[in-house]
Structure formats: structure tokens, C-alpha cells
Design a protein around this motif. Sequence first.
Motif, mmCIF file in Angstrom:
data_model
loop_
_atom_site.group_PDB
_atom_site.id
_atom_site.type_symbol
_atom_site.label_atom_id
_atom_site.label_comp_id
_atom_site.label_asym_id
_atom_site.label_seq_id
_atom_site.Cartn_x
_atom_site.Cartn_y
_atom_site.Cartn_z
ATOM 1 N N THR A 30 39.280 48.959 47.030
ATOM 2 C CA THR A 30 38.541 47.642 46.730
ATOM 3 C C THR A 30 37.790 47.658 45.277
ATOM 4 O O THR A 30 37.044 49.034 44.839
ATOM 5 N N ALA A 203 42.254 44.919 37.903
ATOM 6 C CA ALA A 203 41.716 44.767 39.216
ATOM 7 C C ALA A 203 42.473 43.521 40.157
ATOM 8 O O ALA A 203 42.741 43.730 41.185
ATOM 9 N N TYR A 204 43.059 42.690 39.457
ATOM 10 C CA TYR A 204 43.684 41.477 39.831
ATOM 11 C C TYR A 204 45.083 42.250 40.477
ATOM 12 O O TYR A 204 45.394 41.921 41.705
ATOM 13 N N THR A 207 44.124 46.026 42.876
ATOM 14 C CA THR A 207 43.097 46.312 44.136
ATOM 15 C C THR A 207 43.437 45.029 45.089
ATOM 16 O O THR A 207 43.957 44.173 44.860
ATOM 17 N N HIS A 209 40.948 44.252 47.416
ATOM 18 C CA HIS A 209 39.852 43.208 47.804
ATOM 19 C C HIS A 209 38.792 43.652 46.574
ATOM 20 O O HIS A 209 38.882 44.628 45.822
ATOM 21 N N CYS A 210 37.634 42.698 46.197
ATOM 22 C CA CYS A 210 36.900 43.105 45.357
ATOM 23 C C CYS A 210 35.461 42.405 45.487
ATOM 24 O O CYS A 210 35.201 41.375 46.433
ATOM 25 N N SER A 224 41.366 40.241 46.249
ATOM 26 C CA SER A 224 41.112 40.244 44.804
ATOM 27 C C SER A 224 41.750 38.802 44.106
ATOM 28 O O SER A 224 41.349 38.160 43.249
ATOM 29 N N ILE A 228 39.634 36.597 41.592
ATOM 30 C CA ILE A 228 39.634 36.655 40.395
ATOM 31 C C ILE A 228 40.248 35.532 39.517
ATOM 32 O O ILE A 228 41.444 35.514 39.252
#
Length: 254
Positions: A30, A203-204, A207, A209-210, A224, A228
Amino acid sequence: MITAENITYSIGSHRILANICATFNPGRVTAILGPNGAGKSTFLKCLTGALKPDEGSVTVDGRDLHQYSLTELSRRRAVLSQANPISFPFTAHEIVVMGRNPYSLEKTTASNAEIADEALALVDAWHLRDRAFPTLSGGEQQRVQFARVISQIWEQEGASLFLDEPTSALDLKHQHQLLELVQILSTEKNLTVVIVMHDLNLAYYSTDHCYFIKDGGIQGGEDSKDLIKADIISEIFDLPKEYAAMRFGGQFAD
Ligand SMILES: Nc1ncnc2c1ncn2[C@@H]1O[C@H](COP(=O)(O)OP(=O)(O)OP(=O)(O)O)[C@@H](O)[C@H]1O
């Protein structure tokens, strides 16, 4: 599972976090995203137990974080902070062996040394093992510190890994390698991984989740790839919609 319930944290009259709720699951990575100074690192410190919230609680597998002993915590979670200043000329290998301190009374020095070597190899830093840590480049130091934290939870299925901007000094190849390794460890060892990061591309793609932290509040928690997106990025980072669309529209379109 790690759960933050209504976390509030202030420094003096500055309220940094207000009523933050979030859940982090084993086997998942995450990201915590958001503008500079939003409170991401502060939230991470509340999750690791380095800071005690003024209100609210953090539970790890249903038990309050602050009920764990330091020894228990040191075996259940490892933390890579943003800055790890070291001026004493320890070798890279000695730094990684320090991650094995929670087990120093149980295992032979040899096996801790072997784990440190394996961890160094995983982060493409075995060739640096005998170098003095302060003489390493920023990216080399970051990889060695990452080897230290993974060696700390080496045999701990279901442990947690907290990383504060772990790729900030890494080149493209090592960013990819580190985050791929994080994904593999998370899946194979059922680790709960929480990463504070600024690179939305990483991150995209890296991961599951974010969450976004902004103005002391939190939003998100879903996939994510669903979060995003240009409109959300524009709102969170106070960016003109056209700029966000140019940076995060076409590239991340479904
Ligand atoms: N010890 C401290 N004393 C005073 N203010 C602090 C302290 N620690 C953090 N802050 C303030 O709290 C706010 C949140 O800081 P934090 O480091 O959590 O932000 P961040 O979202 O991780 O930022 P960045 O993306 O820039 O690393 C900032 O305004 C920071 O200046």
C-alpha cells in the motif's frame, strides 16, 4: 492486518493528523501519497509505534500496537526511515547484520552473517559488502539500508515492512528492482507493506492500494490503478486539470 482508527496527532498547536482511519492487509503493498508536509511520514511513524497518537489507536492483528514489547515489535516489523545518517566506518555487511540484532541471542553469528549476505545479493549490493558505509553513494547506501530491513524480518511470515521514500536515491533500474522485490516478498512471505512515496508512476505500477494524505485527512484505500488518475491527482496536489491530464491522463488511461 494493521488498522489505524481515528488517529489524531499534533505538535504544539499544529494538528498534523485528524481522525485518520486506514487498513493495511497482509500480502498487499500500500502506498501513502500526498503533498510535501501533508503528514505522510508522521502517519507512518504512528503505524510503526515510533510516535504515539494523541487520540485513536493502531492495532496489529487485533492487538493494540503499544501492548507489544519492543522485542516482539522488532521481530514483527522493520522500518526504513527517510534519513539514516551513519558516519562511523562500519562496512555495508556490518550494517546489514545490525538488522539481525533482534535474533543475536538465538542464532549463531555465522547464520546472521549469511542472511546479511543473501539480503545484500537480493538488492544488488553484495559487491559492496566490505566497503565502508559512509563512502558509498546515496543510492548504494539506500540499497544497503533496504537489505538491513529485509534481513530484520527475514524468516518472519506475516511481518510488516514500512518504507519511507525507499527509492528516492535510486536509478531507474534499481527502483524497478527494489519495488519488484517488495512485491515478491509481500506475496511470498505474506508481508504487510506500507510505502510513503512521491513517484506516482511507481505507485501506479508497483503498489496494490493507495491512500492520499492531505490537510491532515486521508482518502482512498482502493486499488492504486483506480485512484491514480488525472482528476484525483489534480485535486490532491492542487494541480491545474490540464497539467494533471497531460501527466496522468493518457498514460494511465484504462
Ligand atoms: N518535530 C517537528 N516539529 C515541528 N513540526 C514538525 C515536526 N515533525 C514534523 N513536523 C511538521 O509536520 C508536518 C508533517 O510532516 P511530515 O514529515 O509527516 O510530512 P510528509 O507528508 O512526510 O512530507 P514530505 O513529503 O515533505 O516528506 C510538516 O508541516 C512538518 O514541518
